[in-house]
Scaffold this active site. Sequence first.
Site, mmCIF file in Angstrom:
data_model
loop_
_atom_site.group_PDB
_atom_site.id
_atom_site.type_symbol
_atom_site.label_atom_id
_atom_site.label_comp_id
_atom_site.label_asym_id
_atom_site.label_seq_id
_atom_site.Cartn_x
_atom_site.Cartn_y
_atom_site.Cartn_z
ATOM 1 N N PHE A 138 58.059 -44.364 15.518
ATOM 2 C CA PHE A 138 59.181 -45.225 15.129
ATOM 3 C C PHE A 138 60.074 -45.435 16.336
ATOM 4 O O PHE A 138 60.495 -44.478 16.975
ATOM 5 C CB PHE A 138 59.986 -44.605 13.982
ATOM 6 C CG PHE A 138 61.118 -45.494 13.533
ATOM 7 C CD1 PHE A 138 60.872 -46.585 12.702
ATOM 8 C CD2 PHE A 138 62.420 -45.258 13.958
ATOM 9 C CE1 PHE A 138 61.911 -47.421 12.305
ATOM 10 C CE2 PHE A 138 63.459 -46.094 13.562
ATOM 11 C CZ PHE A 138 63.201 -47.177 12.732
ATOM 12 N N ASP A 223 60.845 -41.925 24.061
ATOM 13 C CA ASP A 223 61.880 -42.306 23.106
ATOM 14 C C ASP A 223 62.510 -41.013 22.588
ATOM 15 O O ASP A 223 61.944 -40.328 21.740
ATOM 16 C CB ASP A 223 61.265 -43.118 21.966
ATOM 17 C CG ASP A 223 62.298 -43.492 20.901
ATOM 18 O OD1 ASP A 223 63.418 -42.941 20.919
ATOM 19 O OD2 ASP A 223 61.965 -44.322 20.037
ATOM 20 N N LYS A 252 71.613 -42.022 18.802
ATOM 21 C CA LYS A 252 71.897 -41.036 17.751
ATOM 22 C C LYS A 252 72.891 -39.942 18.206
ATOM 23 O O LYS A 252 74.066 -40.225 18.336
ATOM 24 C CB LYS A 252 70.598 -40.447 17.205
ATOM 25 C CG LYS A 252 69.770 -41.492 16.422
ATOM 26 C CD LYS A 252 68.850 -40.906 15.382
ATOM 27 C CE LYS A 252 68.341 -41.981 14.428
ATOM 28 N NZ LYS A 252 66.978 -42.430 14.688
HETATM 29 C C1 LIG Z 1 66.525 -43.839 14.879
HETATM 30 C C2 LIG Z 1 65.509 -44.079 15.905
HETATM 31 C C3 LIG Z 1 65.440 -45.305 16.595
HETATM 32 C C4 LIG Z 1 66.331 -46.480 16.249
HETATM 33 O O1 LIG Z 1 67.666 -46.234 16.525
HETATM 34 P P1 LIG Z 1 68.776 -47.237 15.925
HETATM 35 O O2 LIG Z 1 70.061 -46.686 16.471
HETATM 36 O O3 LIG Z 1 68.659 -47.167 14.443
HETATM 37 O O4 LIG Z 1 68.468 -48.587 16.433
HETATM 38 C C5 LIG Z 1 64.509 -45.415 17.603
HETATM 39 N N1 LIG Z 1 63.678 -44.412 17.917
HETATM 40 C C6 LIG Z 1 63.717 -43.228 17.277
HETATM 41 C C7 LIG Z 1 62.775 -42.133 17.694
HETATM 42 C C8 LIG Z 1 64.619 -43.030 16.233
HETATM 43 O O5 LIG Z 1 64.622 -41.867 15.570
#
Ligand SMILES: *Cc1c(COP(=O)(O)O)cnc(C)c1O
Length: 404
Positions: A138, A223, A252
């Site tokens: 994701f 990521d 986050k």
């Molecule tokens: C939450 C998340 C995203 C997206 O972040 P947003 O601030 O919602 O755009 C991307 N990559 C990972 C691994 C995530 O957990």
Amino acid sequence: MSQTPTRADFDQYMVPNYAPQAAIPVRGEGSRLWDQQGREYIDFAGGIAVNSLGHCHPVLVEALTEQAGKLWHLSNVYTNEPALALARSLVERTFADKVYLCSSGGEANEAALKLARRWAHDTAGEHKHRIVSFSQSFHGRTFFTVSVGGQPKYSQGFGPVPGGIVHGEFNDLDSVRNLIDDDTCAVMVEPMQGEGGIVPATPEFLQGLRDLCDAHDALLIFDEVQTGAGRTGSLFAYMEYGVTPDILTSAKSLGGGFPVGAMLTTDRIAPSMAIGTHGSTYGGNALASAVALAAIEYIDTPEVLEGVKRRHDLFREHLEAINRQHGVFQEIRGMGLLIGAQMAPEYEGRAKDILPLALEEGLMALIAGPNVLRMAPSLVIPEADIREGMERLERAVARLVAGQ
Ligand SMILES: *Cc1c(COP(=O)(O)O)cnc(C)c1O
């Protein structure tokens, strides 16, 4: 406002892309929240790994209110002191030489992917544009990031997806060997899959990706939107693994609840993000940067990071005790304060059924897919709140088992 908002207002006034719980929290302090009726909750959800210092931590409140009285926003026609201080702090604490600031994880990943494509275009040519990602990964909800993400349900129904993206199997290097070649510009991976079910990469997998990227002159993108900013007990998960990416994204926990994102990279790659190639009106916003700087400085200390590891052990002990009593989990896994409990086969697909029961018992938790109960609390959650929260979770699990 003349009328107090209610949950019914959500259905009346907001697009139906979410299904929020009935309770509306109105106040938070540390790892406790109170709703409109004054009911108290312990927060194991942490705003989905965002509230890294809990709710209204004095250090963050001070950073925010102090900056709020000075300067909020300028746009990138000018730069500002908090943005510069945040960028410098991130560079000094990591492998990176250069930082791009934005407002969310999806934006940070969008920037990372565009940079990788542009860098390959500049250094090798048009043909080097292939991106390797992983099933169940994701990376956000922009159209590029849902296309790179490995959950097709998020990209289906929106028309043609961008091309040149292929998906291998997480923790399976052979699957990557079959996909990567000299036309690959980047491999994007979460060091621990978050939304995909709290699945840590093996050290061999990440090192193998590093080696494959080096062999094909492709960029390795980590990521760390969910794993970063102290979540795993290191400032970033790559430090835990000892494998250094070329590009890293953070969001986050970085802002502790204020919207902020960052893309980190090196001097070798950064020049491809030349003037005019990319941008964001809010990127480097002074309020966001001031809060993120305070958060990162507070988190990146041995005291907080060792505290994360100690709390991990406590979470695990409690979850194992609950499991000895009720046998609902098949595996408890994760790193630091990103913890997943996979449901046992008899409870297949029932992780989500725990959430409303937990809420009734006064506990907020999360799921990661249908089979995994997820916890991503404050990195400084008091041990007493962990104990009390686990008692509430035990009662919720007991009710699940009893079929109530
Ligand atoms: C939450 C998340 C995203 C997206 O972040 P947003 O601030 O919602 O755009 C991307 N990559 C990972 C691994 C995530 O957990």
